[in-house]
Design a protein around this motif. Structure first.
Motif, PDB file in Angstrom:
ATOM      1  N   SER A 123       0.827  -1.213   0.000  1.00  0.00           N
ATOM      2  CA  SER A 123       0.000   0.000   0.000  1.00  0.00           C
ATOM      3  C   SER A 123       0.856   1.256   0.000  1.00  0.00           C
ATOM      4  O   SER A 123       0.586   2.216  -0.737  1.00  0.00           O
ATOM      5  CB  SER A 123      -0.912  -0.006   1.237  1.00  0.00           C
ATOM      6  OG  SER A 123      -1.772  -1.112   1.210  1.00  0.00           O
ATOM      7  N   ASN A 167       0.947   4.046  -3.027  1.00  0.00           N
ATOM      8  CA  ASN A 167       0.635   5.452  -2.784  1.00  0.00           C
ATOM      9  C   ASN A 167       1.773   6.360  -3.246  1.00  0.00           C
ATOM     10  O   ASN A 167       1.539   7.421  -3.853  1.00  0.00           O
ATOM     11  CB  ASN A 167       0.379   5.682  -1.296  1.00  0.00           C
ATOM     12  CG  ASN A 167      -1.069   5.417  -0.923  1.00  0.00           C
ATOM     13  OD1 ASN A 167      -1.908   5.196  -1.780  1.00  0.00           O
ATOM     14  ND2 ASN A 167      -1.347   5.426   0.366  1.00  0.00           N
ATOM     15  N   SER A 201      -6.135  15.686  -5.070  1.00  0.00           N
ATOM     16  CA  SER A 201      -5.921  14.240  -5.060  1.00  0.00           C
ATOM     17  C   SER A 201      -4.561  13.903  -4.451  1.00  0.00           C
ATOM     18  O   SER A 201      -4.409  12.934  -3.709  1.00  0.00           O
ATOM     19  CB  SER A 201      -6.006  13.679  -6.484  1.00  0.00           C
ATOM     20  OG  SER A 201      -7.282  13.913  -7.027  1.00  0.00           O
ATOM     21  N   ALA A 207      -4.817  14.138  -0.690  1.00  0.00           N
ATOM     22  CA  ALA A 207      -5.511  12.978  -0.111  1.00  0.00           C
ATOM     23  C   ALA A 207      -4.601  11.763  -0.068  1.00  0.00           C
ATOM     24  O   ALA A 207      -4.573  11.004   0.908  1.00  0.00           O
ATOM     25  CB  ALA A 207      -6.779  12.672  -0.913  1.00  0.00           C
ATOM     26  N   ILE A 208      -3.819  11.591  -1.154  1.00  0.00           N
ATOM     27  CA  ILE A 208      -2.911  10.452  -1.189  1.00  0.00           C
ATOM     28  C   ILE A 208      -1.840  10.602  -0.119  1.00  0.00           C
ATOM     29  O   ILE A 208      -1.440   9.638   0.538  1.00  0.00           O
ATOM     30  CB  ILE A 208      -2.287  10.313  -2.583  1.00  0.00           C
ATOM     31  CG1 ILE A 208      -3.365   9.865  -3.585  1.00  0.00           C
ATOM     32  CG2 ILE A 208      -1.144   9.308  -2.578  1.00  0.00           C
ATOM     33  CD1 ILE A 208      -2.875   9.777  -5.006  1.00  0.00           C
ATOM     34  N   GLN A 209      -1.365  11.842   0.079  1.00  0.00           N
ATOM     35  CA  GLN A 209      -0.358  12.066   1.095  1.00  0.00           C
ATOM     36  C   GLN A 209      -0.898  11.797   2.499  1.00  0.00           C
ATOM     37  O   GLN A 209      -0.198  11.233   3.360  1.00  0.00           O
ATOM     38  CB  GLN A 209       0.168  13.501   1.002  1.00  0.00           C
ATOM     39  CG  GLN A 209       1.021  13.745  -0.229  1.00  0.00           C
ATOM     40  CD  GLN A 209       1.420  15.203  -0.371  1.00  0.00           C
ATOM     41  OE1 GLN A 209       0.848  16.072   0.277  1.00  0.00           O
ATOM     42  NE2 GLN A 209       2.405  15.470  -1.244  1.00  0.00           N
ATOM     43  N   LYS A 210      -2.154  12.164   2.768  1.00  0.00           N
ATOM     44  CA  LYS A 210      -2.762  11.843   4.066  1.00  0.00           C
ATOM     45  C   LYS A 210      -2.900  10.335   4.243  1.00  0.00           C
ATOM     46  O   LYS A 210      -2.648   9.795   5.319  1.00  0.00           O
ATOM     47  CB  LYS A 210      -4.131  12.508   4.176  1.00  0.00           C
ATOM     48  CG  LYS A 210      -4.081  14.027   4.295  1.00  0.00           C
ATOM     49  CD  LYS A 210      -5.478  14.608   4.430  1.00  0.00           C
ATOM     50  CE  LYS A 210      -5.420  16.131   4.564  1.00  0.00           C
ATOM     51  NZ  LYS A 210      -6.781  16.718   4.669  1.00  0.00           N
ATOM     52  N   SER A 211      -3.309   9.668   3.160  1.00  0.00           N
ATOM     53  CA  SER A 211      -3.408   8.208   3.239  1.00  0.00           C
ATOM     54  C   SER A 211      -2.045   7.591   3.496  1.00  0.00           C
ATOM     55  O   SER A 211      -1.906   6.648   4.285  1.00  0.00           O
ATOM     56  CB  SER A 211      -4.007   7.664   1.942  1.00  0.00           C
ATOM     57  OG  SER A 211      -3.983   6.257   1.925  1.00  0.00           O
ATOM     58  N   ASP A 212      -1.022   8.150   2.850  1.00  0.00           N
ATOM     59  CA  ASP A 212       0.322   7.649   3.042  1.00  0.00           C
ATOM     60  C   ASP A 212       0.786   7.857   4.488  1.00  0.00           C
ATOM     61  O   ASP A 212       1.441   6.990   5.086  1.00  0.00           O
ATOM     62  CB  ASP A 212       1.276   8.353   2.077  1.00  0.00           C
ATOM     63  CG  ASP A 212       2.671   7.757   2.140  1.00  0.00           C
ATOM     64  OD1 ASP A 212       2.826   6.555   1.836  1.00  0.00           O
ATOM     65  OD2 ASP A 212       3.598   8.492   2.514  1.00  0.00           O
ATOM     66  N   GLY A 228      -1.185   7.946   7.167  1.00  0.00           N
ATOM     67  CA  GLY A 228      -1.868   6.960   8.004  1.00  0.00           C
ATOM     68  C   GLY A 228      -1.261   5.579   7.882  1.00  0.00           C
ATOM     69  O   GLY A 228      -1.097   4.857   8.879  1.00  0.00           O
ATOM     70  N   LEU A 229      -0.900   5.209   6.650  1.00  0.00           N
ATOM     71  CA  LEU A 229      -0.279   3.902   6.461  1.00  0.00           C
ATOM     72  C   LEU A 229       1.084   3.821   7.153  1.00  0.00           C
ATOM     73  O   LEU A 229       1.451   2.786   7.707  1.00  0.00           O
ATOM     74  CB  LEU A 229      -0.132   3.613   4.967  1.00  0.00           C
ATOM     75  CG  LEU A 229      -1.441   3.352   4.212  1.00  0.00           C
ATOM     76  CD1 LEU A 229      -1.167   3.247   2.726  1.00  0.00           C
ATOM     77  CD2 LEU A 229      -2.122   2.091   4.714  1.00  0.00           C
ATOM     78  N   LYS A 230       1.824   4.919   7.111  1.00  0.00           N
ATOM     79  CA  LYS A 230       3.118   4.918   7.790  1.00  0.00           C
ATOM     80  C   LYS A 230       2.942   4.807   9.302  1.00  0.00           C
ATOM     81  O   LYS A 230       3.750   4.150   9.994  1.00  0.00           O
ATOM     82  CB  LYS A 230       3.889   6.180   7.441  1.00  0.00           C
ATOM     83  CG  LYS A 230       4.396   6.197   6.010  1.00  0.00           C
ATOM     84  CD  LYS A 230       5.154   7.487   5.716  1.00  0.00           C
ATOM     85  CE  LYS A 230       5.682   7.480   4.276  1.00  0.00           C
ATOM     86  NZ  LYS A 230       6.396   8.741   3.956  1.00  0.00           N
TER      87      LYS A 230
END
Length: 458
Positions: free
Chosen positions: A258, A262, A276, A279-284, A286-288
């Protein structure tokens, strides 16, 4: 032709697990029955007091009743002198009164019961001496009752050797009150007195030996209980380590895909797609964050896979305390007592750092209003001890076995924690070949110590 196997099938092993509450209740019941409170000396005298009262009451009641019955029979059948009748009635009444006193002093000191036993013995022997004197003196058929009554008293009542000797002397005094006894009476009374003292001495030795065996058995049961509790905690945490290791491995693989996806998508996006990209950076992010949590789980489960490196454990403990205090932002004072001779030791640095941080964070969170933390590093033979003690509310004795449970908290639960707490500390420290020790007192605080072996460079 080969012979048939007649041994039959092997017995089937079975395991029946009851609900945890029922098992805990049964374990507590067994522990309470095997436990023995108070000092050993006090327990011994309490047992002897109950045993003495249990034998003295029926014996004294029987002596009083038999004396009364024999007096009544003599009064109607033989027409004894008035002196013999009065003596028999007095003996029956006095011994009966002594038997009535026994239930009232059964829960008091053993000396009171021994006094009653001495009184029963003296009243019986001297009283029968008067009866024998009034009914013929040495020729009276009641002379031998004195010897028989003395031996019966020593045989039925668990008297100490000293009281048994007094009982024998009272029998001999009763014999002389009856008159100048013949030689066979001297021999009989002497033999019965010696037998009573020897019986009391042997009974005393047996009671002490039995009590010591019971004490050793009770202590062994208590030790087994403590070892069993430790074994249950260790096996539970070992199972947790296996589970966490598997979960961390699987989650880490998925997170790696994931995060990489991202990052690749963020590179491919152009400038007009700024929302976009955000949003991808925020998702990244959270994944980190999830990945960091998974890495902590992996360090807990796979701590033994680390590389041994020399490290200054005092500096590591300082860093853990400063990190924990900085996050809590509370008025915590740290008093340090570090032995300068400890120096650097070989350890898995990441695992030890994580364990020290968990301990420091628990100590800080135990004092939400601030307080003093005692931190020490010292040598203990071929081991090094790192300890952190707080001034929190402490942990009740019944809760100590649960502090290694995941998600256990001494105070209000905080959902933001990983929840492993001291269970993670155990996994990390056990992988280093050390152990965790906890000492706590309600109202004064808790001390958690890590005891680690001092490894030498190969």
């Amino acid at each position: 032709m080969a012979s048939a196997d007649r041994t039959g099938p092997a017995p089937r092993a079975s395991l029946s697990l009851q609900p945890p509450s029922a098992l805990r209740q049964r374990a507590d019941h067994v522990h309470e029955k095997s436990g023995r409170s108070g000092r050993s000396r006090r327990r011994y005298f309490a047992e002897q007091r109950l045993k003495l009262a249990g034998r003295l009451l029926p014996t004294s009641a029987a002596i009083g009743a038999l004396t009364g019955i024999l007096t009544v029979l003599d009064l109607y059948l033989r027409n004894p002198p008035a002196m013999a009748t009065i003596a028999g009635a007095a003996v029956a009444i006095l011994v009966g009164l002594c038997s009535l006193v026994v239930p009232r002093i059964v829960h008091r000191r053993v000396e009171a019961l021994l006094g009653v036993a001495t009184a029963v013995s003296c009243v019986t022997m001297l009283g029968w001496g008067l009866i024998a004197r009034a009914t013929g003196g040495p020729e009276s058929h009641y002379v031998m009752i004195i010897a028989l009554a003395g031996f019966a008293m020593a045989a039925t009542v668990p008297l100490p050797p000293g009281i048994a000797l007094i009982n024998a002397c009272a029998s001999y005094a009763g014999l002389w009150i009856a008159g100048e006894p013949p030689l066979y009476a001297h021999v009989t009374l002497f033999m019965s007195g010696v037998a009573g003292v020897v019986l009391a001495q042997s009974r005393h030795r047996v009671s002490i030996a039995t009590f010591r065996r019971i004490e050793r058995l009770s202590a062994a049961v208590s030790r087994m209980r403590r070892v069993q509790e430790q074994l249950v905690v260790v096996e539970k945490l070992e199972a947790l380590r296996v589970l966490v290791g598997g979960m961390a491995h699987e989650l880490n693989n998925a997170l790696a895909v994931s995060v990489a996806s991202n990052q690749q998508a963020a590179k491919m996006l152009s400038e007009p797609l700024e929302p976009s990209l955000s949003a991808i950076q925020k998702s990244d992010g959270g994944l980190k964050r999830i990945r960091r949590t998974v890495d902590r789980l992996r360090r807990f489960a796979m701590a033994a896979e680390g590389i041994l490196e020399p490290a200054d454990v005092g500096a590591m403990l300082d860093f853990a305390l400063e990190s924990a205090i900085g996050r809590a932002r509370s008025g915590v004072i740290v008093l340090r007592n570090y032995d300068p001779t400890v120096g650097a030791i070989e350890c898995h640095v990441a695992a030890l750092a994580e364990a020290l941080f968990q301990i420091a964070r628990n100590a800080v969170e135990a004092m939400p209003g601030g307080g003093t933390i005692q931190a020490s590093v010292r040598n203990d033979g071929d081991r090094v001890v790192l300890s952190v003690s707080d001034e929190g509310h402490g942990i009740p004795e019944g809760e100590l076995a649960r502090v290694f449970d995941p998600f256990y908290s001494r105070g209000p639960r905080q959902t933001s924690k990983s929840g492993l707490g001291l269970s993670a500390v155990y996994g990390l420290v056990s992988a280093l070949g050390g152990r965790v020790e906890i000492r706590s007192e309600v109202g004064k605080g808790t001390e958690v110590a890590i005891v680690m072996p001092r490894r030498k460079k190969s």
